[in-house]
Design a protein around this motif. Structure first.
Motif, PDB file in Angstrom:
ATOM      1  N   ASP A  92      56.133  -0.648  40.092  1.00 58.77           N
ATOM      2  CA  ASP A  92      57.391   0.055  40.272  1.00 58.77           C
ATOM      3  C   ASP A  92      58.364  -0.939  40.871  1.00 58.77           C
ATOM      4  O   ASP A  92      57.816  -1.976  41.622  1.00 58.77           O
ATOM      5  CB  ASP A  92      57.393   1.340  40.798  1.00 58.77           C
ATOM      6  CG  ASP A  92      56.876   1.446  42.297  1.00 58.77           C
ATOM      7  OD1 ASP A  92      57.578   0.740  43.092  1.00 58.77           O
ATOM      8  OD2 ASP A  92      55.773   1.830  42.705  1.00 58.77           O
ATOM      9  N   ASN A  93      59.745  -0.512  41.001  1.00 63.77           N
ATOM     10  CA  ASN A  93      60.444  -1.448  41.734  1.00 63.77           C
ATOM     11  C   ASN A  93      60.971  -0.632  42.918  1.00 63.77           C
ATOM     12  O   ASN A  93      62.105  -0.644  43.377  1.00 63.77           O
ATOM     13  CB  ASN A  93      61.620  -2.071  40.753  1.00 63.77           C
ATOM     14  CG  ASN A  93      62.500  -0.959  40.309  1.00 63.77           C
ATOM     15  OD1 ASN A  93      62.071   0.160  40.357  1.00 63.77           O
ATOM     16  ND2 ASN A  93      63.634  -1.407  39.983  1.00 63.77           N
ATOM     17  N   GLY A  94      60.170  -0.002  43.434  1.00 65.38           N
ATOM     18  CA  GLY A  94      60.505   0.891  44.716  1.00 65.38           C
ATOM     19  C   GLY A  94      60.507   0.115  45.784  1.00 65.38           C
ATOM     20  O   GLY A  94      60.440  -1.085  45.906  1.00 65.38           O
ATOM     21  N   PRO A  95      60.539   0.846  47.154  1.00 67.78           N
ATOM     22  CA  PRO A  95      60.645   0.285  48.396  1.00 67.78           C
ATOM     23  C   PRO A  95      59.098  -0.334  48.901  1.00 67.78           C
ATOM     24  O   PRO A  95      59.219  -0.875  50.027  1.00 67.78           O
ATOM     25  CB  PRO A  95      60.980   1.358  49.345  1.00 67.78           C
ATOM     26  CG  PRO A  95      60.657   2.578  48.678  1.00 67.78           C
ATOM     27  CD  PRO A  95      60.580   2.363  47.256  1.00 67.78           C
ATOM     28  N   GLY A  96      58.304   0.200  48.324  1.00 68.24           N
ATOM     29  CA  GLY A  96      56.875  -0.621  48.760  1.00 68.24           C
ATOM     30  C   GLY A  96      56.280   0.557  49.634  1.00 68.24           C
ATOM     31  O   GLY A  96      56.680   1.773  49.567  1.00 68.24           O
ATOM     32  N   LEU A  97      55.010   0.637  49.614  1.00 71.25           N
ATOM     33  CA  LEU A  97      54.337   1.495  50.158  1.00 71.25           C
ATOM     34  C   LEU A  97      54.315   1.761  51.677  1.00 71.25           C
ATOM     35  O   LEU A  97      54.476   0.792  52.515  1.00 71.25           O
ATOM     36  CB  LEU A  97      52.495   1.155  49.850  1.00 71.25           C
ATOM     37  CG  LEU A  97      52.276   1.299  48.345  1.00 71.25           C
ATOM     38  CD1 LEU A  97      50.584   0.724  48.246  1.00 71.25           C
ATOM     39  CD2 LEU A  97      52.160   2.698  47.970  1.00 71.25           C
ATOM     40  N   PRO A  98      54.296   3.033  52.040  1.00 72.03           N
ATOM     41  CA  PRO A  98      54.292   3.147  53.622  1.00 72.03           C
ATOM     42  C   PRO A  98      53.215   2.787  54.108  1.00 72.03           C
ATOM     43  O   PRO A  98      52.024   2.678  53.412  1.00 72.03           O
ATOM     44  CB  PRO A  98      54.183   4.675  53.548  1.00 72.03           C
ATOM     45  CG  PRO A  98      54.557   5.517  52.326  1.00 72.03           C
ATOM     46  CD  PRO A  98      54.225   4.330  51.369  1.00 72.03           C
ATOM     47  N   ALA A  99      53.078   2.166  55.279  1.00 72.51           N
ATOM     48  CA  ALA A  99      52.177   1.303  56.053  1.00 72.51           C
ATOM     49  C   ALA A  99      50.530   2.204  55.898  1.00 72.51           C
ATOM     50  O   ALA A  99      49.690   1.457  55.611  1.00 72.51           O
ATOM     51  CB  ALA A  99      52.461   1.143  57.484  1.00 72.51           C
ATOM     52  N   PRO A 100      50.760   3.483  56.122  1.00 71.19           N
ATOM     53  CA  PRO A 100      49.509   4.189  56.150  1.00 71.19           C
ATOM     54  C   PRO A 100      48.886   4.182  54.704  1.00 71.19           C
ATOM     55  O   PRO A 100      47.449   4.097  54.568  1.00 71.19           O
ATOM     56  CB  PRO A 100      49.698   5.800  56.389  1.00 71.19           C
ATOM     57  CG  PRO A 100      51.083   5.552  57.287  1.00 71.19           C
ATOM     58  CD  PRO A 100      51.685   4.367  56.646  1.00 71.19           C
ATOM     59  N   VAL A 101      49.674   4.083  53.613  1.00 69.95           N
ATOM     60  CA  VAL A 101      48.982   4.106  52.305  1.00 69.95           C
ATOM     61  C   VAL A 101      48.558   2.831  52.056  1.00 69.95           C
ATOM     62  O   VAL A 101      47.483   2.720  51.486  1.00 69.95           O
ATOM     63  CB  VAL A 101      50.134   4.629  51.474  1.00 69.95           C
ATOM     64  CG1 VAL A 101      49.363   4.501  49.821  1.00 69.95           C
ATOM     65  CG2 VAL A 101      50.504   6.117  51.498  1.00 69.95           C
ATOM     66  N   ALA A 102      49.477   1.898  52.457  1.00 69.04           N
ATOM     67  CA  ALA A 102      48.917   0.165  52.222  1.00 69.04           C
ATOM     68  C   ALA A 102      47.607   0.015  52.958  1.00 69.04           C
ATOM     69  O   ALA A 102      46.625  -0.462  52.200  1.00 69.04           O
ATOM     70  CB  ALA A 102      49.945  -0.483  52.598  1.00 69.04           C
ATOM     71  N   ALA A 103      47.620   0.503  54.084  1.00 68.35           N
ATOM     72  CA  ALA A 103      46.180   0.470  55.038  1.00 68.35           C
ATOM     73  C   ALA A 103      45.011   1.116  54.255  1.00 68.35           C
ATOM     74  O   ALA A 103      43.779   1.092  54.363  1.00 68.35           O
ATOM     75  CB  ALA A 103      46.291   0.995  56.488  1.00 68.35           C
ATOM     76  N   TRP A 104      45.340   2.278  53.626  1.00 67.01           N
ATOM     77  CA  TRP A 104      44.217   2.938  52.898  1.00 67.01           C
ATOM     78  C   TRP A 104      43.517   1.867  51.948  1.00 67.01           C
ATOM     79  O   TRP A 104      42.219   2.212  51.984  1.00 67.01           O
ATOM     80  CB  TRP A 104      44.885   4.148  52.061  1.00 67.01           C
ATOM     81  CG  TRP A 104      43.764   4.994  51.236  1.00 67.01           C
ATOM     82  CD1 TRP A 104      43.100   5.646  51.829  1.00 67.01           C
ATOM     83  CD2 TRP A 104      43.516   4.553  49.934  1.00 67.01           C
ATOM     84  NE1 TRP A 104      42.127   6.198  50.762  1.00 67.01           N
ATOM     85  CE2 TRP A 104      42.399   5.595  49.708  1.00 67.01           C
ATOM     86  CE3 TRP A 104      43.645   3.829  48.848  1.00 67.01           C
ATOM     87  CZ2 TRP A 104      41.810   5.673  48.322  1.00 67.01           C
ATOM     88  CZ3 TRP A 104      43.220   3.577  47.763  1.00 67.01           C
ATOM     89  CH2 TRP A 104      42.190   4.770  47.414  1.00 67.01           C
ATOM     90  N   PHE A 105      43.858   0.956  51.184  1.00 64.06           N
ATOM     91  CA  PHE A 105      43.051   0.206  50.617  1.00 64.06           C
ATOM     92  C   PHE A 105      42.064  -0.452  51.206  1.00 64.06           C
ATOM     93  O   PHE A 105      41.170  -1.005  50.711  1.00 64.06           O
ATOM     94  CB  PHE A 105      44.157  -0.865  49.728  1.00 64.06           C
ATOM     95  CG  PHE A 105      44.681  -0.146  48.692  1.00 64.06           C
ATOM     96  CD1 PHE A 105      44.326  -0.245  47.472  1.00 64.06           C
ATOM     97  CD2 PHE A 105      45.894   0.466  48.827  1.00 64.06           C
ATOM     98  CE1 PHE A 105      44.940   0.390  46.268  1.00 64.06           C
ATOM     99  CE2 PHE A 105      46.675   1.245  47.858  1.00 64.06           C
ATOM    100  CZ  PHE A 105      45.912   1.193  46.575  1.00 64.06           C
ATOM    101  N   SER A 106      42.306  -0.726  52.666  1.00 65.84           N
ATOM    102  CA  SER A 106      41.118  -1.424  53.554  1.00 65.84           C
ATOM    103  C   SER A 106      40.085  -0.402  54.009  1.00 65.84           C
ATOM    104  O   SER A 106      39.018  -0.762  53.950  1.00 65.84           O
ATOM    105  CB  SER A 106      41.973  -1.898  54.974  1.00 65.84           C
ATOM    106  OG  SER A 106      42.783  -2.966  54.351  1.00 65.84           O
TER     107      SER A 106
END
Length: 142
Positions: free
Chosen positions: A66-80
């Motif tokens: 998508d061309n949205g604003p990017g994932l919030p930090a907690p969601v991006a961290a979830w991938f780790s």
């Protein structure tokens, strides 16, 4: 772009796709990922969701961007650490992704954050491809 939809969805399929996954599971996986992408762009004037599928070796690769604003930090961290769900304002963040990850694990698939930043997010997943027919014509399943 249709006047009844606040965003466009583009689908690109490259080559023949042969993979192992039930239609119900694939629907649930794509539904969750596309719903997340739609939530990210719902307020954009020119929101776009791109879904692509291609086969690379013994894996099917599907990506939702998508061309949205990017994932919030907690969601991006979830991938780790895919076993943690966060909350923001009482609403669970990452629960849909956790469900997608569990669905993919049940069919030997994998979920991956390809990219997330101010220009958008791209999340990909892989599935095993359909095994080739053996010389006697019998289909070998995983």
């Amino acid at each position: 772009m249709s006047s009844s939809s606040p965003y466009a969805i583009n689908l690109t399929i490259t080559g023949d796709l042969n993979f192992v996954c039930s239609g119900t599971r694939l629907f649930r996986i794509l539904y969750n990922l596309i719903s997340n992408a739609a939530s990210a762009i719902i307020h954009l004037k020119d929101g776009v969701i791109e879904v692509s599928a291609t086969q690379h070796g013994d894996r099917l690769i599907i990506q939702v961007a998508d061309n949205g604003p990017g994932l919030p930090a907690p969601v991006a961290a979830w991938f780790s650490n895919q076993f943690v769900a966060s909350k923001k304002g009482g609403k669970a963040i990452g629960t849909g992704l956790r469900n997608v990850s569990l669905l993919l694990a049940s069919v030997y698939g994998e979920l991956d954050l390809v990219h997330s930043g101010p220009e958008g997010t791209r999340i990909g997943f892989t599935l095993p491809v359909e095994p080739a027919l053996e010389s006697d014509g019998a289909l070998q399943r995983m």
